[in-house]
Write a protein that holds these residues in place. Structure first.
Motif, PDB file in Angstrom:
ATOM      1  N   SER A 183       1.470   6.250  -9.395  1.00 46.13           N
ATOM      2  CA  SER A 183       1.292   7.691  -9.537  1.00 46.13           C
ATOM      3  C   SER A 183      -0.032   8.138  -8.938  1.00 46.13           C
ATOM      4  O   SER A 183      -1.046   7.443  -9.072  1.00 46.13           O
ATOM      5  CB  SER A 183       1.351   8.062 -11.024  1.00 46.13           C
ATOM      6  OG  SER A 183       1.203   9.447 -11.194  1.00 46.13           O
ATOM      7  N   MET A 184      -0.008   9.267  -8.281  1.00 49.62           N
ATOM      8  CA  MET A 184      -1.229   9.863  -7.718  1.00 49.62           C
ATOM      9  C   MET A 184      -1.209  11.360  -7.999  1.00 49.62           C
ATOM     10  O   MET A 184      -0.144  11.986  -7.936  1.00 49.62           O
ATOM     11  CB  MET A 184      -1.294   9.672  -6.197  1.00 49.62           C
ATOM     12  CG  MET A 184      -1.375   8.233  -5.740  1.00 49.62           C
ATOM     13  SD  MET A 184      -1.607   8.106  -3.944  1.00 49.62           S
ATOM     14  CE  MET A 184       0.079   8.058  -3.383  1.00 49.62           C
TER      15      MET A 184
ATOM     16  N   TYR B 275       3.617   0.388   3.031  1.00 47.93           N
ATOM     17  CA  TYR B 275       3.057  -0.591   3.966  1.00 47.93           C
ATOM     18  C   TYR B 275       3.118  -1.936   3.265  1.00 47.93           C
ATOM     19  O   TYR B 275       2.742  -2.053   2.095  1.00 47.93           O
ATOM     20  CB  TYR B 275       1.625  -0.164   4.249  1.00 47.93           C
ATOM     21  CG  TYR B 275       0.732  -1.063   5.067  1.00 47.93           C
ATOM     22  CD1 TYR B 275       0.430  -0.750   6.389  1.00 47.93           C
ATOM     23  CD2 TYR B 275       0.115  -2.177   4.499  1.00 47.93           C
ATOM     24  CE1 TYR B 275      -0.444  -1.526   7.127  1.00 47.93           C
ATOM     25  CE2 TYR B 275      -0.758  -2.959   5.240  1.00 47.93           C
ATOM     26  CZ  TYR B 275      -1.038  -2.630   6.551  1.00 47.93           C
ATOM     27  OH  TYR B 275      -1.916  -3.391   7.282  1.00 47.93           O
TER      28      TYR B 275
ATOM     29  N   ARG C 101       0.868  -1.177   0.000  1.00 49.60           N
ATOM     30  CA  ARG C 101       0.000   0.000   0.000  1.00 49.60           C
ATOM     31  C   ARG C 101       0.905   1.227   0.000  1.00 49.60           C
ATOM     32  O   ARG C 101       2.000   1.208   0.572  1.00 49.60           O
ATOM     33  CB  ARG C 101      -0.874   0.059   1.261  1.00 49.60           C
ATOM     34  CG  ARG C 101      -1.550  -1.239   1.650  1.00 49.60           C
ATOM     35  CD  ARG C 101      -2.780  -1.494   0.801  1.00 49.60           C
ATOM     36  NE  ARG C 101      -3.574  -2.580   1.375  1.00 49.60           N
ATOM     37  CZ  ARG C 101      -3.389  -3.865   1.102  1.00 49.60           C
ATOM     38  NH1 ARG C 101      -2.452  -4.231   0.269  1.00 49.60           N
ATOM     39  NH2 ARG C 101      -4.163  -4.797   1.665  1.00 49.60           N
TER      40      ARG C 101
ATOM     41  N   CYS D 208      -4.318  10.584   1.087  1.00 54.01           N
ATOM     42  CA  CYS D 208      -4.564   9.825  -0.141  1.00 54.01           C
ATOM     43  C   CYS D 208      -3.926   8.453  -0.008  1.00 54.01           C
ATOM     44  O   CYS D 208      -2.844   8.328   0.571  1.00 54.01           O
ATOM     45  CB  CYS D 208      -3.987  10.554  -1.346  1.00 54.01           C
ATOM     46  SG  CYS D 208      -4.363   9.772  -2.933  1.00 54.01           S
ATOM     47  N   LYS D 209      -4.605   7.435  -0.554  1.00 53.86           N
ATOM     48  CA  LYS D 209      -4.076   6.074  -0.387  1.00 53.86           C
ATOM     49  C   LYS D 209      -4.367   5.231  -1.615  1.00 53.86           C
ATOM     50  O   LYS D 209      -5.398   5.402  -2.269  1.00 53.86           O
ATOM     51  CB  LYS D 209      -4.703   5.431   0.848  1.00 53.86           C
ATOM     52  CG  LYS D 209      -4.203   4.011   1.120  1.00 53.86           C
ATOM     53  CD  LYS D 209      -4.495   3.571   2.533  1.00 53.86           C
ATOM     54  CE  LYS D 209      -5.961   3.570   2.843  1.00 53.86           C
ATOM     55  NZ  LYS D 209      -6.215   3.254   4.255  1.00 53.86           N
ATOM     56  N   THR D 210      -3.468   4.298  -1.899  1.00 50.19           N
ATOM     57  CA  THR D 210      -3.715   3.352  -2.978  1.00 50.19           C
ATOM     58  C   THR D 210      -2.990   2.035  -2.691  1.00 50.19           C
ATOM     59  O   THR D 210      -2.122   1.969  -1.827  1.00 50.19           O
ATOM     60  CB  THR D 210      -3.280   3.904  -4.341  1.00 50.19           C
ATOM     61  OG1 THR D 210      -3.794   3.063  -5.386  1.00 50.19           O
ATOM     62  CG2 THR D 210      -1.768   3.959  -4.461  1.00 50.19           C
ATOM     63  N   ARG D 211      -3.392   1.033  -3.427  1.00 51.93           N
ATOM     64  CA  ARG D 211      -2.836  -0.312  -3.249  1.00 51.93           C
ATOM     65  C   ARG D 211      -2.083  -0.709  -4.504  1.00 51.93           C
ATOM     66  O   ARG D 211      -2.469  -0.364  -5.608  1.00 51.93           O
ATOM     67  CB  ARG D 211      -3.984  -1.293  -3.020  1.00 51.93           C
ATOM     68  CG  ARG D 211      -3.558  -2.741  -2.842  1.00 51.93           C
ATOM     69  CD  ARG D 211      -4.791  -3.621  -2.652  1.00 51.93           C
ATOM     70  NE  ARG D 211      -4.446  -4.944  -2.184  1.00 51.93           N
ATOM     71  CZ  ARG D 211      -5.341  -5.895  -1.931  1.00 51.93           C
ATOM     72  NH1 ARG D 211      -6.621  -5.663  -2.103  1.00 51.93           N
ATOM     73  NH2 ARG D 211      -4.951  -7.071  -1.501  1.00 51.93           N
ATOM     74  N   GLN D 212      -0.991  -1.451  -4.320  1.00 49.91           N
ATOM     75  CA  GLN D 212      -0.225  -1.935  -5.461  1.00 49.91           C
ATOM     76  C   GLN D 212       0.171  -3.373  -5.167  1.00 49.91           C
ATOM     77  O   GLN D 212       1.042  -3.630  -4.327  1.00 49.91           O
ATOM     78  CB  GLN D 212       1.009  -1.057  -5.672  1.00 49.91           C
ATOM     79  CG  GLN D 212       1.534  -1.049  -7.081  1.00 49.91           C
ATOM     80  CD  GLN D 212       0.836  -0.036  -7.975  1.00 49.91           C
ATOM     81  OE1 GLN D 212       0.192   0.874  -7.494  1.00 49.91           O
ATOM     82  NE2 GLN D 212       0.954  -0.188  -9.266  1.00 49.91           N
ATOM     83  N   ARG D 213      -0.504  -4.274  -5.815  1.00 47.71           N
ATOM     84  CA  ARG D 213      -0.155  -5.681  -5.617  1.00 47.71           C
ATOM     85  C   ARG D 213       0.808  -6.061  -6.719  1.00 47.71           C
ATOM     86  O   ARG D 213       0.446  -6.113  -7.889  1.00 47.71           O
ATOM     87  CB  ARG D 213      -1.404  -6.549  -5.654  1.00 47.71           C
ATOM     88  CG  ARG D 213      -1.120  -7.950  -5.170  1.00 47.71           C
ATOM     89  CD  ARG D 213      -2.362  -8.622  -4.615  1.00 47.71           C
ATOM     90  NE  ARG D 213      -2.018  -9.836  -3.915  1.00 47.71           N
ATOM     91  CZ  ARG D 213      -2.797 -10.407  -3.024  1.00 47.71           C
ATOM     92  NH1 ARG D 213      -3.949  -9.870  -2.711  1.00 47.71           N
ATOM     93  NH2 ARG D 213      -2.436 -11.510  -2.437  1.00 47.71           N
TER      94      ARG D 213
ATOM     95  N   SER E 278      -8.597   2.397  -1.976  1.00 48.04           N
ATOM     96  CA  SER E 278      -7.710   3.089  -2.903  1.00 48.04           C
ATOM     97  C   SER E 278      -8.478   4.236  -3.532  1.00 48.04           C
ATOM     98  O   SER E 278      -9.644   4.095  -3.897  1.00 48.04           O
ATOM     99  CB  SER E 278      -7.220   2.150  -4.001  1.00 48.04           C
ATOM    100  OG  SER E 278      -6.267   1.242  -3.503  1.00 48.04           O
TER     101      SER E 278
ATOM    102  N   SER F 159      -2.886  -5.952  -8.623  1.00 44.30           N
ATOM    103  CA  SER F 159      -3.516  -4.644  -8.703  1.00 44.30           C
ATOM    104  C   SER F 159      -2.599  -3.689  -9.425  1.00 44.30           C
ATOM    105  O   SER F 159      -1.385  -3.906  -9.505  1.00 44.30           O
ATOM    106  CB  SER F 159      -3.883  -4.107  -7.319  1.00 44.30           C
ATOM    107  OG  SER F 159      -2.727  -3.754  -6.598  1.00 44.30           O
TER     108      SER F 159
ATOM    109  N   TYR G  89     -13.540   6.640  -3.204  1.00 43.90           N
ATOM    110  CA  TYR G  89     -12.912   5.548  -2.464  1.00 43.90           C
ATOM    111  C   TYR G  89     -13.815   4.316  -2.417  1.00 43.90           C
ATOM    112  O   TYR G  89     -13.525   3.366  -1.709  1.00 43.90           O
ATOM    113  CB  TYR G  89     -12.625   5.982  -1.031  1.00 43.90           C
ATOM    114  CG  TYR G  89     -11.268   6.609  -0.804  1.00 43.90           C
ATOM    115  CD1 TYR G  89     -10.108   5.858  -0.975  1.00 43.90           C
ATOM    116  CD2 TYR G  89     -11.147   7.911  -0.390  1.00 43.90           C
ATOM    117  CE1 TYR G  89      -8.864   6.421  -0.744  1.00 43.90           C
ATOM    118  CE2 TYR G  89      -9.908   8.489  -0.143  1.00 43.90           C
ATOM    119  CZ  TYR G  89      -8.764   7.731  -0.323  1.00 43.90           C
ATOM    120  OH  TYR G  89      -7.533   8.278  -0.088  1.00 43.90           O
TER     121      TYR G  89
END
Lengths: 160, 165
Positions: free
Chosen positions: A114-115, A134, A82, A93-98, B154, B109, B32
């Motif tokens: 990128s955000m 994270y 994350r 702001c938050k995002t996930r990257q698997r 996200s 993802s 979100y």
């Protein structure tokens, strides 16, 4: 001689749109070129990518762009990471990257995260934005892995 | 305090051919809400934003970013940007056709993002939205997993910037 416009605020002729802002009056950038990584699971950890700005007005908004090179680093399966931006420790702001398909046998994988988003800090004090990462599963997640890519954080004050 | 109220910001010597000038307003919308998509035809993602240009010759710089999550096999998502100024939405650009095609079951993802410079030629309010479809069957999540708790969230975001033209 070059012309120069010095102004505190840039506003559309009909006023600032609801929830939005006017023109950009200052820009700050921070960039890192050295690798940073987290190996501790399920703990939000500061990266070294951080930038500060002092808004001229409390009505201003900050347009934030964060672009970073992210990787799983050591070919492990199922790296689930994350990323979030915090303003003085508070998530904005938050995002996930698997990063890896755990159904197979493990490959090195990297990507660009990128955000771009608008924050309303409502202050004229200096504020600091920091990228945190994270590790939800896997061994590690890295940003700006050596020789693979830089990471940057750009702050733009938008007239409010 | 000085304040510039304007609908144009140009370089002193004018705009170079094909270029645009300064940004005069910025709008953002975000989402979100983790939404499961299984449609094989374009459906709304739930992310949209509107802006009213101050001049018909100005352009809109559109930035779009979503988070997409998949766990099935042999499927992928297509994302596209649509615009409505005149009564109906039209597709003005494809954003991505990921994530992803994999022969084995695997959770992945991805955060596709794109920027478009659009010339709507209007001073009426314009609405932009994203739509997506899933090709190959199954479903995918957009902007996180609503059932997965806070760490699964996200942000999908759309930023509209009016650029002097």
């Amino acid at each position: 001689m070059a012309s120069e416009l010095r102004v505190d605020r840039i506003i559309p002729v009909n006023g600032v749109p609801t929830g939005g802002g006017g023109g950009i009056i200052q820009v700050v950038q921070s960039q890192i070129t050295t690798q940073d990584e987290v190996t501790t699971a399920t703990t939000w950890t500061d990266t070294t990518l951080t930038a500060s700005i002092t808004p001229k007005f409390s009505t201003s908004k900050i347009l934030i762009n964060c672009t970073c090179h992210a990787s799983n680093g050591d070919n492990v399966q199922n790296t689930d990471a994350r990323f979030r931006i915090v303003r003085d420790g508070v998530e904005v702001c938050k995002t996930r990257q698997r990063l890896y398909d755990y159904g197979s046998s493990g490959v090195y994988m990297d990507t660009t995260m990128s955000m771009l988003f608008l924050d309303s800090p409502a202050t004229t004090s200096a504020i600091t934005y920091t990228l945190q990462f994270y590790l939800s599963s896997g061994t590690r997640v890295r940003i700006s892995e050596a020789g693979s890519g830089n990471s940057s954080l750009i702050l733009m004050e938008v007239s409010g | 305090m000085s304040e510039l109220r304007t609908n144009k910001i140009y370089p002193r010597d004018g705009l170079p051919a094909g270029a645009s000038g300064g940004i005069i307003q910025v709008v953002e919308a975000f989402d979100y809400t983790g939404t499961s998509i299984s449609s094989s035809t374009f459906v709304d993602t739930g992310l949209s934003a509107s802006i009213t240009p101050t001049s018909a010759s100005n352009k809109i710089l559109v930035y779009v970013s979503h988070n997409i999550y998949k766990s099935g096999t042999n499927n992928y998502m297509e994302l596209a940007l649509f615009c409505n100024h005149g009564g109906s939405f039209t597709n003005i650009g494809y954003i991505d056709d990921l994530v992803a095609y994999s022969a084995s079951t695997g959770a992945m993802s991805h955060r596709p993002n794109a920027m478009f410079l659009h010339s709507p030629a209007t001073t009426s309010t314009i609405t932009y939205k994203t739509q997506c479809l899933v090709s190959g069957g199954g479903s995918m999540l957009i902007n996180g997993d609503a059932s997965g708790g806070d760490s699964e969230r996200s942000r999908g975001s759309m930023v509209l910037m009016e650029v002097s033209g």
